[in-house]
Design a protein around this motif. Structure first.
Motif, mmCIF file in Angstrom:
data_model
loop_
_atom_site.group_PDB
_atom_site.id
_atom_site.type_symbol
_atom_site.label_atom_id
_atom_site.label_comp_id
_atom_site.label_asym_id
_atom_site.label_seq_id
_atom_site.Cartn_x
_atom_site.Cartn_y
_atom_site.Cartn_z
ATOM 1 N N LEU A 156 13.697 1.844 6.684
ATOM 2 C CA LEU A 156 12.708 1.587 5.650
ATOM 3 C C LEU A 156 11.340 1.394 6.284
ATOM 4 C CD1 LEU A 156 12.006 0.841 2.674
ATOM 5 C CD2 LEU A 156 12.595 -1.524 3.262
ATOM 6 N N HIS A 157 10.310 2.066 5.725
ATOM 7 C CA HIS A 157 8.922 1.921 6.161
ATOM 8 C C HIS A 157 8.102 1.258 5.069
ATOM 9 C CE1 HIS A 157 9.256 4.236 9.812
ATOM 10 N NE2 HIS A 157 9.617 5.339 9.184
ATOM 11 N N HIS A 168 0.810 -1.217 0.000
ATOM 12 C CA HIS A 168 0.000 0.000 0.000
ATOM 13 C C HIS A 168 0.845 1.269 0.000
ATOM 14 C CE1 HIS A 168 -2.957 -2.985 0.877
ATOM 15 N NE2 HIS A 168 -2.538 -3.168 2.112
ATOM 16 N N ALA A 169 1.943 1.261 0.724
ATOM 17 C CA ALA A 169 2.779 2.466 0.822
ATOM 18 C C ALA A 169 4.182 2.066 1.246
ATOM 19 C CB ALA A 169 2.188 3.461 1.820
ATOM 20 N N LEU A 170 5.157 2.893 0.866
ATOM 21 C CA LEU A 170 6.522 2.703 1.314
ATOM 22 C C LEU A 170 7.260 4.029 1.283
ATOM 23 C CD1 LEU A 170 9.047 1.493 -1.317
ATOM 24 C CD2 LEU A 170 6.701 1.928 -1.998
ATOM 25 N N CYS A 171 8.306 4.097 2.077
ATOM 26 C CA CYS A 171 9.227 5.223 2.042
ATOM 27 C C CYS A 171 10.570 4.728 2.543
ATOM 28 C CB CYS A 171 8.742 6.384 2.909
ATOM 29 S SG CYS A 171 9.825 7.843 2.834
ATOM 30 N N GLY A 231 13.865 9.502 -2.741
ATOM 31 C CA GLY A 231 14.059 8.064 -2.609
ATOM 32 C C GLY A 231 12.848 7.247 -3.010
ATOM 33 N N ALA A 232 12.951 5.937 -2.812
ATOM 34 C CA ALA A 232 11.834 5.036 -3.111
ATOM 35 C C ALA A 232 10.668 5.392 -2.199
ATOM 36 C CB ALA A 232 12.253 3.590 -2.905
ATOM 37 N N LYS A 233 9.518 5.706 -2.792
ATOM 38 C CA LYS A 233 8.372 6.133 -1.996
ATOM 39 C C LYS A 233 7.107 6.024 -2.834
ATOM 40 C CE LYS A 233 8.226 11.082 -3.189
ATOM 41 N NZ LYS A 233 9.049 10.977 -4.399
ATOM 42 N N VAL A 234 5.984 6.251 -2.173
ATOM 43 C CA VAL A 234 4.684 6.341 -2.826
ATOM 44 C C VAL A 234 4.142 7.737 -2.555
ATOM 45 C CG1 VAL A 234 2.309 5.498 -2.791
ATOM 46 C CG2 VAL A 234 4.203 3.876 -2.659
ATOM 47 N N ASP A 235 3.634 8.390 -3.572
ATOM 48 C CA ASP A 235 2.963 9.672 -3.398
ATOM 49 C C ASP A 235 1.488 9.433 -3.083
ATOM 50 O OD1 ASP A 235 5.202 11.300 -3.869
ATOM 51 O OD2 ASP A 235 4.946 11.128 -6.040
ATOM 52 N N VAL A 236 0.878 10.408 -2.433
ATOM 53 C CA VAL A 236 -0.502 10.227 -1.983
ATOM 54 C C VAL A 236 -1.441 9.963 -3.158
ATOM 55 C CG1 VAL A 236 -1.024 12.711 -2.002
ATOM 56 C CG2 VAL A 236 -2.282 11.167 -0.480
ATOM 57 N N ASP A 237 -1.201 10.573 -4.314
ATOM 58 C CA ASP A 237 -2.064 10.356 -5.470
ATOM 59 C C ASP A 237 -1.954 8.941 -6.044
ATOM 60 O OD1 ASP A 237 -3.025 12.926 -5.309
ATOM 61 O OD2 ASP A 237 -1.626 13.746 -6.786
ATOM 62 N N GLU A 238 -0.890 8.219 -5.671
ATOM 63 C CA GLU A 238 -0.691 6.863 -6.186
ATOM 64 C C GLU A 238 -1.351 5.799 -5.319
ATOM 65 O OE1 GLU A 238 3.621 6.947 -8.306
ATOM 66 O OE2 GLU A 238 3.652 7.161 -6.125
ATOM 67 N N LEU A 239 -1.843 6.177 -4.154
ATOM 68 C CA LEU A 239 -2.403 5.195 -3.233
ATOM 69 C C LEU A 239 -3.563 4.439 -3.887
ATOM 70 C CD1 LEU A 239 -2.450 7.315 0.053
ATOM 71 C CD2 LEU A 239 -0.857 5.466 -0.530
ATOM 72 N N ILE A 275 -0.180 5.514 7.121
ATOM 73 C CA ILE A 275 0.253 5.792 5.755
ATOM 74 C C ILE A 275 0.740 7.234 5.652
ATOM 75 C CG2 ILE A 275 -0.546 6.105 3.377
ATOM 76 C CD1 ILE A 275 -2.172 3.598 3.636
ATOM 77 N N ALA A 276 0.013 8.156 6.261
ATOM 78 C CA ALA A 276 0.454 9.559 6.265
ATOM 79 C C ALA A 276 1.795 9.702 6.969
ATOM 80 C CB ALA A 276 -0.605 10.434 6.937
ATOM 81 N N TYR A 277 1.973 8.985 8.065
ATOM 82 C CA TYR A 277 3.243 9.031 8.788
ATOM 83 C C TYR A 277 4.394 8.556 7.911
ATOM 84 C CZ TYR A 277 6.921 7.666 12.019
ATOM 85 O OH TYR A 277 8.140 7.503 12.636
ATOM 86 N N VAL A 278 4.180 7.450 7.205
ATOM 87 C CA VAL A 278 5.216 6.904 6.337
ATOM 88 C C VAL A 278 5.583 7.900 5.245
ATOM 89 C CG1 VAL A 278 5.644 5.150 4.568
ATOM 90 C CG2 VAL A 278 4.732 4.481 6.799
#
Length: 333
Positions: free
Chosen positions: A61-62, A52-55, A139-147, A118-121
């Motif tokens: 790593l989250h 669902h999400a990563l950062c 870095g490797a991450k997910v943007d909120v619009d990609e959720l 998810i917001a915290y990550v």
């Protein structure tokens, strides 16, 4: 003796793992980002996890994932090994990559917890004083619009992985799914809730930085700093590590989840004591993983209270979630 952990199919988790001695080995350059996304995509496909999400921060790593079939330990073992071995080659690093402590695994039991975590990550680079806004982190991450609708793509890294081995495809894609707690017809509302929570956390981080008289490092400098340096910000040690999160002002859900964890542990230890005494017919509680996987013990199919609490509608989902009670603060990189 470590505490037994319930591994339940369909559970959603926030996972955090840290680099040894807070070295900046995961500095957000193109090579480490490629490795992270490729390793995650391969691992998630192999073990059937929904991401669902990563950062990927420079020192840790989250991840937010859902373990559909109850194989989280296998996934973590495989994924963390891939990341560690690839990092050792990329950084010409001798010795361990990961911190000696076990990964933090926090089960998210309510919609409020999912939104908050998810917001915290995603906002973690802002809270750490690295960039002013979450979307700026390189870095490797997910943007909120990609959720729930984005797809991460990575070519096979040129290091460590054998291009002749068919289990390492030339390119991997990682579709981002919605957490089970989120209804598909309300996906846009969910993204708006996460965006609002990110904005709140960013504003809080900006105020703290201003109060301390500090400036944000910036994406460019964060990408170029030596990966062999170490984070120097204060970090408390030996604080409690939680096993679940429910959300702010949800005392009933918290008490029920806490009671369920205690009941699972008591039942597990009682069964383990009988098994050690030679009673091989003993039945372990649902969610037992290690003893079932490595010793083939019988496990009850009765659903635990913590599983029931995760499945119930969350009447307080709109209220903000304080995060995990007693968790070590996430400072530095």
């Amino acid at each position: 003796m470590s505490q037994p952990r319930e591994i339940a199919p369909g559970a959603t988790y926030m996972i955090t793992r840290r680099v040894l001695r807070r070295h900046l080995l995961f500095r957000p350059d193109a090579a480490i980002t490629q490795l992270m996304i490729y390793a995650l995509a391969v691992s998630a496909r192999r073990y059937g996890l929904q991401v669902h999400a990563l950062c990927a921060m420079s020192t840790h790593l989250h991840l937010i994932v859902t373990d559909e079939t109850g194989v989280l330990p296998r996934f973590l073992q495989f994924f963390h090994r891939l990341v560690a071995l690839g990092t050792k080659v990329l950084r010409a690093w001798e010795g361990p990559v990961w911190d000696h402590e076990a990964p933090s695994v926090v089960r998210l039991l309510t919609r409020a917890a999912v939104v908050e975590k998810i917001a915290y990550v995603l906002a973690n680079p802002v809270a750490a004083g690295l960039v002013r806004h979450a979307r700026e982190w390189p870095g490797a991450k997910v943007d909120v619009d990609e959720l729930g609708r984005g797809v991460l793509v990575a070519a096979r890294p040129s290091v460590y992985l054998d291009p002749e081995n068919p289990k390492w495809p030339e390119e991997m894609t990682l579709p981002l799914s919605l957490p089970p707690a989120i209804e598909r017809d309300n996906a846009e509302g969910f993204r708006q809730e996460v965006a609002a929570e990110i904005e709140r956390q960013e504003a809080q981080a900006h105020a703290e930085m201003q109060q301390r008289g500090r400036r944000f490092l910036g994406a460019d400098r964060a990408s170029k700093i030596s990966p062999y340096e170490r984070a120097t910000s204060f970090e408390a040690l030996r604080e409690r590590y939680p096993t679940f999160a429910v959300g702010r002002e949800q005392g009933d859900a918290c008490r029920m989840a806490g009671a369920a964890v205690r009941a699972f542990r008591a039942s597990y230890r009682a069964a383990l004591e009988r098994w050690r005494a030679g009673v091989r017919s003993v039945v372990f509680p649902a969610g037992t993983w290690w003893m079932r996987t490595f010793h083939g013990v019988s496990v009850t199919d009765v659903v635990s209270a913590i599983q029931l609490s995760a499945a119930r509608p969350d009447p307080g989902w709109a209220r903000p979630d304080p995060g995990w009670a007693g968790a070590r603060p996430d400072t530095g990189w």
